[in-house]
Design a protein around this motif. Structure first.
Motif, PDB file in Angstrom:
ATOM      1  N   SER A 102     -56.652 -10.287 -20.101  1.00 53.10           N
ATOM      2  CA  SER A 102     -57.594  -9.399 -20.779  1.00 53.10           C
ATOM      3  C   SER A 102     -58.143 -10.029 -22.051  1.00 53.10           C
ATOM      4  N   GLU A 103     -59.278  -9.512 -22.500  1.00 54.90           N
ATOM      5  CA  GLU A 103     -59.745  -9.771 -23.850  1.00 54.90           C
ATOM      6  C   GLU A 103     -59.301  -8.604 -24.727  1.00 54.90           C
ATOM      7  N   ARG A 104     -59.198  -8.830 -26.035  1.00 58.25           N
ATOM      8  CA  ARG A 104     -58.641  -7.817 -26.917  1.00 58.25           C
ATOM      9  C   ARG A 104     -59.617  -6.685 -27.218  1.00 58.25           C
ATOM     10  N   ARG A 105     -60.924  -6.934 -27.180  1.00 55.40           N
ATOM     11  CA  ARG A 105     -61.887  -5.890 -27.543  1.00 55.40           C
ATOM     12  C   ARG A 105     -61.871  -4.730 -26.562  1.00 55.40           C
ATOM     13  N   THR A 106     -61.947  -5.019 -25.284  1.00 53.11           N
ATOM     14  CA  THR A 106     -62.089  -3.985 -24.253  1.00 53.11           C
ATOM     15  C   THR A 106     -60.827  -3.779 -23.431  1.00 53.11           C
ATOM     16  N   LEU A 107     -59.879  -4.699 -23.532  1.00 54.40           N
ATOM     17  CA  LEU A 107     -58.671  -4.759 -22.692  1.00 54.40           C
ATOM     18  C   LEU A 107     -58.994  -5.133 -21.251  1.00 54.40           C
ATOM     19  N   ASN A 108     -60.260  -5.378 -20.958  1.00 56.99           N
ATOM     20  CA  ASN A 108     -60.678  -5.747 -19.611  1.00 56.99           C
ATOM     21  C   ASN A 108     -60.669  -7.265 -19.428  1.00 56.99           C
ATOM     22  N   MET A 109     -61.017  -7.704 -18.227  1.00 54.91           N
ATOM     23  CA  MET A 109     -61.003  -9.120 -17.895  1.00 54.91           C
ATOM     24  C   MET A 109     -61.749  -9.952 -18.939  1.00 54.91           C
ATOM     25  N   ASP A 110     -61.125 -11.039 -19.358  1.00 51.23           N
ATOM     26  CA  ASP A 110     -61.705 -11.928 -20.362  1.00 51.23           C
ATOM     27  C   ASP A 110     -62.810 -12.777 -19.728  1.00 51.23           C
ATOM     28  N   ARG A 278     -59.615   1.191 -29.803  1.00 56.03           N
ATOM     29  CA  ARG A 278     -60.874   1.897 -29.993  1.00 56.03           C
ATOM     30  C   ARG A 278     -61.945   1.418 -29.021  1.00 56.03           C
ATOM     31  N   GLU A 279     -63.045   2.125 -29.054  1.00 51.29           N
ATOM     32  CA  GLU A 279     -64.169   1.844 -28.174  1.00 51.29           C
ATOM     33  C   GLU A 279     -64.842   0.528 -28.551  1.00 51.29           C
ATOM     34  N   ALA A 280     -65.154  -0.295 -27.557  1.00 55.24           N
ATOM     35  CA  ALA A 280     -65.904  -1.521 -27.805  1.00 55.24           C
ATOM     36  C   ALA A 280     -67.345  -1.182 -28.163  1.00 55.24           C
ATOM     37  N   GLU A 281     -67.967  -2.063 -28.913  1.00 55.56           N
ATOM     38  CA  GLU A 281     -69.282  -1.743 -29.487  1.00 55.56           C
ATOM     39  C   GLU A 281     -70.408  -1.732 -28.461  1.00 55.56           C
ATOM     40  N   MET A 282     -70.174  -2.289 -27.272  1.00 57.37           N
ATOM     41  CA  MET A 282     -71.284  -2.428 -26.327  1.00 57.37           C
ATOM     42  C   MET A 282     -71.447  -1.252 -25.366  1.00 57.37           C
ATOM     43  N   GLY A 283     -70.672  -0.175 -25.578  1.00 59.30           N
ATOM     44  CA  GLY A 283     -70.809   0.941 -24.648  1.00 59.30           C
ATOM     45  C   GLY A 283     -70.130   2.194 -25.153  1.00 59.30           C
ATOM     46  N   SER A 284     -70.090   3.180 -24.280  1.00 63.32           N
ATOM     47  CA  SER A 284     -69.464   4.466 -24.569  1.00 63.32           C
ATOM     48  C   SER A 284     -68.341   4.687 -23.565  1.00 63.32           C
ATOM     49  N   ALA A 285     -67.108   4.796 -24.063  1.00 58.54           N
ATOM     50  CA  ALA A 285     -65.944   4.951 -23.194  1.00 58.54           C
ATOM     51  C   ALA A 285     -65.654   6.426 -22.943  1.00 58.54           C
ATOM     52  N   THR A 286     -65.020   6.698 -21.808  1.00 60.90           N
ATOM     53  CA  THR A 286     -64.577   8.067 -21.537  1.00 60.90           C
ATOM     54  C   THR A 286     -63.254   8.368 -22.225  1.00 60.90           C
ATOM     55  N   HIS A 287     -62.518   7.308 -22.607  1.00 62.61           N
ATOM     56  CA  HIS A 287     -61.154   7.469 -23.121  1.00 62.61           C
ATOM     57  C   HIS A 287     -60.331   8.308 -22.148  1.00 62.61           C
ATOM     58  N   TRP A 288     -60.408   7.891 -20.876  1.00 63.11           N
ATOM     59  CA  TRP A 288     -59.568   8.538 -19.859  1.00 63.11           C
ATOM     60  C   TRP A 288     -58.147   8.686 -20.387  1.00 63.11           C
ATOM     61  N   LEU A 289     -57.624   7.609 -20.960  1.00 65.43           N
ATOM     62  CA  LEU A 289     -56.376   7.684 -21.712  1.00 65.43           C
ATOM     63  C   LEU A 289     -56.573   6.966 -23.046  1.00 65.43           C
ATOM     64  N   THR A 290     -56.074   7.582 -24.103  1.00 66.02           N
ATOM     65  CA  THR A 290     -56.041   6.908 -25.402  1.00 66.02           C
ATOM     66  C   THR A 290     -54.767   6.079 -25.475  1.00 66.02           C
ATOM     67  N   VAL A 291     -54.922   4.816 -25.877  1.00 65.37           N
ATOM     68  CA  VAL A 291     -53.806   3.891 -25.962  1.00 65.37           C
ATOM     69  C   VAL A 291     -53.588   3.503 -27.419  1.00 65.37           C
ATOM     70  N   VAL A 292     -52.340   3.541 -27.855  1.00 64.25           N
ATOM     71  CA  VAL A 292     -51.987   3.046 -29.183  1.00 64.25           C
ATOM     72  C   VAL A 292     -51.050   1.859 -29.025  1.00 64.25           C
ATOM     73  N   LYS A 293     -51.153   0.915 -29.952  1.00 66.92           N
ATOM     74  CA  LYS A 293     -50.244  -0.232 -29.979  1.00 66.92           C
ATOM     75  C   LYS A 293     -49.313  -0.072 -31.180  1.00 66.92           C
ATOM     76  N   ILE A 294     -48.031  -0.236 -30.928  1.00 71.65           N
ATOM     77  CA  ILE A 294     -47.004  -0.006 -31.935  1.00 71.65           C
ATOM     78  C   ILE A 294     -46.420  -1.341 -32.401  1.00 71.65           C
ATOM     79  N   ASP A 295     -46.435  -1.558 -33.708  1.00 64.69           N
ATOM     80  CA  ASP A 295     -45.730  -2.687 -34.309  1.00 64.69           C
ATOM     81  C   ASP A 295     -44.399  -2.147 -34.822  1.00 64.69           C
ATOM     82  N   PRO A 296     -43.301  -2.380 -34.112  1.00 67.50           N
ATOM     83  CA  PRO A 296     -42.029  -1.749 -34.485  1.00 67.50           C
ATOM     84  C   PRO A 296     -41.503  -2.214 -35.831  1.00 67.50           C
TER      85      PRO A 296
END
Length: 376
Positions: A102-110, A278-296
């Motif tokens: 993945s790429e970090r902006r969209t989490l989709n294929m790099d 968060r949403e990438a700048e090139m589109g509008s996401a549905t946020h089917w699921l909101t994902v958070v990343k935790i730094d323990p």
């Protein structure tokens, strides 16, 4: 207080009315006016000329590969960060999946990794038979460079938009970026038919062939005649009626998921050790699921410790997708990179995002995250 689910079905009186009307009409089998209307209406929403209603999004992916002629011995590239259905559909054909990080902006294929791997494989004379691009968690992939990389070598693209109905990329709707795309209407999706899917396509001949294969490949004859292998992949008329009712409320359901995401951003996005994807700048996401990343090390609890605490409060949360290259069944499959997807799995947590949740429900989730026991 009742249990808060990750993404529960959101249905109302319109669904009940249309379902009963379909039942009263006598059209129950997987054909007829409800199925045809659902296909037309979904195609119009996503800006594609043809659609075929099917029993699942997985069926749509499988048929798309079959229509491209993918078979045993072929290779198909896809995202490693995805639900297993994407990779399973490749395996159904006998082909080998190749997983791309993945790429970090969209989490989709790099796109850069895909382009580099296609260049390398072209030089070696081993181009993949197809590429399946996935729109993860309701966020469209960065299609311009992805499609350009595939077009350079005339590699066909399939869009897995199972999680992204209602999303856009540069003003275009998810599901409209490849000659064939797949949607899912599973019980946890933005709209649901309880179980079901849709294949959309730019070409009438592909739609006709998909419909033929999905109905057990029955040849025209007064008896049952079969000259090719088919599948039992059609959607029932009753579920199509449910889907039509859900589709009427698509914009409202997407708006609510986006509002839930905004609440999480406002309340959790400022907490040290928590990053809201968060949403990438090139589109509008549905946020089917909101994902958070935790730094323990900063927050004081791991992703899994937070998840278990939420479960103790009767709140369902789930780790981010485990990358396909880490799944035992695909351990031997080739991969390109993987570190970004692995990090998301290790630290990523999907929070309740269903459009039927109210602000009090989301407040419970936020409080549960913040009150997770910290390490001393």
């Amino acid at each position: 207080m009742g249990r808060i689910f990750l993404s529960a079905p959101h249905v109302g009186e319109e669904e009940r009315r249309m379902l009963l009307a379909a039942l009263d009409s006598g059209w129950i089998a997987p054909l007829g006016p409800e199925v045809e209307a659902f296909e037309r209406e979904l195609a119009a929403v996503v800006g594609m000329p043809y659609a075929v209603a099917l029993s699942s999004g997985t069926a749509a992916l499988h048929l798309s590969l079959v229509l491209l002629g993918v078979e045993r011995g072929d290779e198909v590239m896809t995202a490693t960060l995805t639900f297993a259905a994407t990779a399973n559909a490749i395996a159904y054909t006998g082909a080998t999946p190749i997983f791309v990080d993945s790429e970090r902006r969209t989490l989709n294929m790099d796109p850069a990794l895909l382009a580099e791997e296609l260049d390398r494989r072209a030089a070696a004379g081993r181009l993949p038979r197809a590429v399946i691009v996935v729109d993860i968690y309701g966020q469209c992939a960065d299609y311009d460079p992805l499609l350009a990389a595939c077009a350079k070598y005339d590699v066909p693209v399939i869009e897995d938009a199972a999680e992204a109905l209602g999303a856009t990329y540069k003003g275009r709707p998810a599901g409209s970026f490849a000659p064939m795309a797949a949607f899912s209407f599973n019980g946890n999706k933005v709209i649901t038919t309880s179980g079901g899917g849709m294949l959309v396509t730019t070409k009438r001949e592909l739609a006709d062939r998909a419909r033929f294969l999905a109905t057990q490949a029955r040849d025209p004859a007064p008896h049952y005649e079969h000259s090719t292998i088919g599948y039992n992949y059609r959607l029932s008329a009753l579920l199509a009626a449910l889907g039509r009712a859900q589709l009427k409320g698509l914009s409202g359901r997407v708006a609510r998921r986006r509002a839930i995401h905004d609440l999480y951003c406002a309340e959790l996005g400022r907490v040290p050790g928590i990053e809201v994807v968060r949403e990438a700048e090139m589109g509008s996401a549905t946020h089917w699921l909101t994902v958070v990343k935790i730094d323990p090390d900063v927050f004081g609890a791991t992703r899994e410790e937070i998840r278990r605490h939420l479960e103790s409060l009767d709140i369902e949360a789930r780790p981010a997708w485990k990358p396909m290259h880490l799944q035992p069944v695909f351990a031997a499959a080739p991969r390109v990179g993987g570190g970004v997807a692995e990090e998301l799995f290790e630290r990523g947590l999907c929070l309740p995002s269903g459009s039927g949740l109210d602000d009090d429900d989301i407040r419970r989730v936020i409080d549960g995250v913040l009150e997770a026991p910290k390490r001393t």
